[in-house]
Motif scaffolding. Sequence first.
Motif, PDB file in Angstrom:
ATOM      1  N   LEU A  41       1.766  21.812  -6.636  1.00 31.58           N
ATOM      2  CA  LEU A  41       1.518  20.694  -6.935  1.00 31.58           C
ATOM      3  C   LEU A  41       3.193  20.132  -6.763  1.00 31.58           C
ATOM      4  O   LEU A  41       3.006  19.272  -6.473  1.00 31.58           O
ATOM      5  N   TYR A  42       3.798  20.899  -7.570  1.00 34.45           N
ATOM      6  CA  TYR A  42       5.103  20.294  -7.545  1.00 34.45           C
ATOM      7  C   TYR A  42       5.694  19.791  -6.392  1.00 34.45           C
ATOM      8  O   TYR A  42       6.248  18.473  -6.184  1.00 34.45           O
ATOM      9  N   TRP A  43       5.516  21.037  -5.713  1.00 33.73           N
ATOM     10  CA  TRP A  43       6.300  20.131  -3.847  1.00 33.73           C
ATOM     11  C   TRP A  43       5.458  19.399  -2.928  1.00 33.73           C
ATOM     12  O   TRP A  43       5.589  18.630  -2.419  1.00 33.73           O
ATOM     13  N   PHE A  44       4.573  19.916  -3.250  1.00 37.60           N
ATOM     14  CA  PHE A  44       3.632  18.635  -2.971  1.00 37.60           C
ATOM     15  C   PHE A  44       3.685  17.256  -3.166  1.00 37.60           C
ATOM     16  O   PHE A  44       3.742  16.456  -2.083  1.00 37.60           O
ATOM     17  N   LEU A  62       0.971  -1.190   0.056  1.00 34.05           N
ATOM     18  CA  LEU A  62      -0.325  -0.348  -0.048  1.00 34.05           C
ATOM     19  C   LEU A  62       0.928   1.397  -0.079  1.00 34.05           C
ATOM     20  O   LEU A  62       0.335   2.081  -0.479  1.00 34.05           O
ATOM     21  N   LEU A  63       1.712   0.870   0.517  1.00 31.69           N
ATOM     22  CA  LEU A  63       2.915   2.502   1.008  1.00 31.69           C
ATOM     23  C   LEU A  63       3.424   2.839  -0.320  1.00 31.69           C
ATOM     24  O   LEU A  63       3.541   3.479  -0.887  1.00 31.69           O
ATOM     25  N   LEU A  64       4.212   1.671  -1.614  1.00 34.30           N
ATOM     26  CA  LEU A  64       4.726   1.662  -2.456  1.00 34.30           C
ATOM     27  C   LEU A  64       3.643   1.927  -3.246  1.00 34.30           C
ATOM     28  O   LEU A  64       3.984   2.738  -4.309  1.00 34.30           O
ATOM     29  N   ALA A  65       2.375   1.537  -3.754  1.00 36.98           N
ATOM     30  CA  ALA A  65       1.321   1.825  -4.079  1.00 36.98           C
ATOM     31  C   ALA A  65       1.036   3.508  -3.990  1.00 36.98           C
ATOM     32  O   ALA A  65       0.417   4.490  -5.165  1.00 36.98           O
ATOM     33  N   THR A  66       1.090   4.251  -3.060  1.00 40.81           N
ATOM     34  CA  THR A  66       1.081   5.721  -2.856  1.00 40.81           C
ATOM     35  C   THR A  66       2.131   5.956  -3.184  1.00 40.81           C
ATOM     36  O   THR A  66       1.903   7.354  -4.044  1.00 40.81           O
ATOM     37  N   LEU A  67       3.418   5.837  -3.495  1.00 35.03           N
ATOM     38  CA  LEU A  67       4.469   6.203  -4.001  1.00 35.03           C
ATOM     39  C   LEU A  67       4.880   6.464  -5.365  1.00 35.03           C
ATOM     40  O   LEU A  67       4.666   7.583  -6.024  1.00 35.03           O
ATOM     41  N   ALA A  68       3.846   5.392  -6.222  1.00 37.40           N
ATOM     42  CA  ALA A  68       3.770   5.406  -7.091  1.00 37.40           C
ATOM     43  C   ALA A  68       2.600   5.952  -8.111  1.00 37.40           C
ATOM     44  O   ALA A  68       2.937   6.542  -8.714  1.00 37.40           O
ATOM     45  N   PHE A  69       1.614   6.058  -7.098  1.00 37.46           N
ATOM     46  CA  PHE A  69       0.668   7.458  -7.263  1.00 37.46           C
ATOM     47  C   PHE A  69       0.647   8.663  -6.583  1.00 37.46           C
ATOM     48  O   PHE A  69       0.717   9.766  -7.820  1.00 37.46           O
ATOM     49  N   SER A  70       2.080   8.899  -6.321  1.00 39.26           N
ATOM     50  CA  SER A  70       2.361  10.080  -6.177  1.00 39.26           C
ATOM     51  C   SER A  70       3.216  10.660  -7.114  1.00 39.26           C
ATOM     52  O   SER A  70       3.219  11.785  -8.349  1.00 39.26           O
ATOM     53  N   ASP A  71       3.860   9.827  -8.060  1.00 38.54           N
ATOM     54  CA  ASP A  71       5.018   9.884  -9.158  1.00 38.54           C
ATOM     55  C   ASP A  71       4.120  10.792 -10.505  1.00 38.54           C
ATOM     56  O   ASP A  71       4.845  10.472 -11.374  1.00 38.54           O
ATOM     57  N   ILE A  72       3.042   9.818 -10.881  1.00 33.63           N
ATOM     58  CA  ILE A  72       2.483   9.755 -10.603  1.00 33.63           C
ATOM     59  C   ILE A  72       1.903  10.984 -11.542  1.00 33.63           C
ATOM     60  O   ILE A  72       1.777  11.924 -12.489  1.00 33.63           O
ATOM     61  N   MET A  73       1.295  11.867 -10.581  1.00 36.66           N
ATOM     62  CA  MET A  73       0.796  13.316 -10.512  1.00 36.66           C
ATOM     63  C   MET A  73       1.158  14.122 -10.517  1.00 36.66           C
ATOM     64  O   MET A  73       1.196  14.993 -11.693  1.00 36.66           O
ATOM     65  N   LEU A  74       3.378  13.723 -10.280  1.00 39.29           N
ATOM     66  CA  LEU A  74       4.276  14.499 -10.459  1.00 39.29           C
ATOM     67  C   LEU A  74       3.827  14.471 -11.843  1.00 39.29           C
ATOM     68  O   LEU A  74       4.206  15.209 -12.934  1.00 39.29           O
ATOM     69  N   CYS A  75       4.445  13.305 -12.491  1.00 36.44           N
ATOM     70  CA  CYS A  75       4.929  13.881 -14.019  1.00 36.44           C
ATOM     71  C   CYS A  75       3.334  14.427 -14.954  1.00 36.44           C
ATOM     72  O   CYS A  75       3.778  14.447 -15.882  1.00 36.44           O
ATOM     73  N   LEU A  93      -0.072  16.495   6.110  1.00 32.43           N
ATOM     74  CA  LEU A  93       1.586  16.729   6.454  1.00 32.43           C
ATOM     75  C   LEU A  93       1.788  16.864   4.962  1.00 32.43           C
ATOM     76  O   LEU A  93       2.268  18.616   5.116  1.00 32.43           O
ATOM     77  N   SER A  94       1.561  16.860   3.989  1.00 34.29           N
ATOM     78  CA  SER A  94       2.827  17.149   2.501  1.00 34.29           C
ATOM     79  C   SER A  94       2.140  18.576   1.957  1.00 34.29           C
ATOM     80  O   SER A  94       2.037  19.553   1.431  1.00 34.29           O
TER      81      SER A  94
END
Length: 373
Positions: free
Chosen positions: A113-116, A71-84, A158-159
């Motif tokens: 959004l970038y920093w978020f 679940l943590l790794l999926a959240t990390l992947a989702f944040s990278d998707i949104m950043l891209c 927090l972010s």
Amino acid sequence: MACNQSSIETYEYLLPNASHEGDSRVPPPPATLRMSLAVLMMLTVVAGFLGNAAVCIIVYRRPAMRSAINLLLATLAFSDIMLCLCCLPFTAATLVTVRWHFGDSFCRLSAALYWFFVLEGVSILLIVSVDRFLIIAQRQDRLNPRRAKVIIAASWALSFCVSAPALAGWTLVEVPARAPQCVLGYTELPAGRAYVLTLVGAAFFVPFAVMLGAHLGVLHAVRKNAVRVHNQSERLDLRRLPRACLRRLRRQQQQASLDLSFKTKAFTTILILFVGFSLCWLPHSVYSLLSVFSRRFYCGPSFYATSSCVLGLSYLKSVFNPIVYCWRIKKFREACLELLPPTFQILPKVPERIRRRIQPSTVYACTENQSAV
């Protein structure tokens, strides 16, 4: 404006079509370099989206894969998707045209959004590293899927709290005239500098220090355990033990070896992610601090070219994580192959029951509920 005034009186923008004396002294990089970086960024968008989307789909479609670490790794992947998707295409377009076409309001929004999304990805990687430290070094397995969901929600909140002041105007964010993306600009206001220190510290330096300490602690624990097992084996005279005790001891040693090997392999994957994060984000963190605190650096003739290279390197982290998963995790490779249409599958799919007969080791299932993707 920062390069044309001795001091900044308020938080201001550089208007997209405005002409400034300082801007004329900062020519953009050659067209060949700009086009190459733009193409690289668009390839990063495609690769980052596909790779991280595969992680999210795998965790979502397989209930057995919804462990805490996944679940943590999926959240990390989702944040990278949104950043891209939310930031990278606009940077590539600005690199090609050398102009910002999206308005000054969206400029500040894109910077926030970038920093978020960066803060969210860093916080998830920090949580995973600390979890590995507690499991291997402290032998405390406290993270379960329910707690992971609570921690994920708290990390998003927090972010947002840390990145939102950039949107509200606590620091200078300039429309691209000196950089291909809305970046933190030079300011002499104490409040602006204090916020930038907090932002960059939360995005890199504090997580880097904590993760470095966690990884060093895990390495020390693994080395200590290996030495202890080796010394016990040397002191134990196996020839004097009964056969039943000898068989039981060997089974225990084999189980402990498998469990330690599994945990060490998972830790090695997280360590590689940490190294990639450090290499991609250390230049950007130093660059952000110099931009805000050094007028000479911010107004220098090489600022645009430096910004382009540093930003491109920071975006590469979004592609780096799926590559590591594919390299290190066999289950992830198999799941990715299953996601491909039948037309692109070269080898026939082997049923799980037959795979276990071919490879009996696949029957082994680690008792740790933190099994990785």
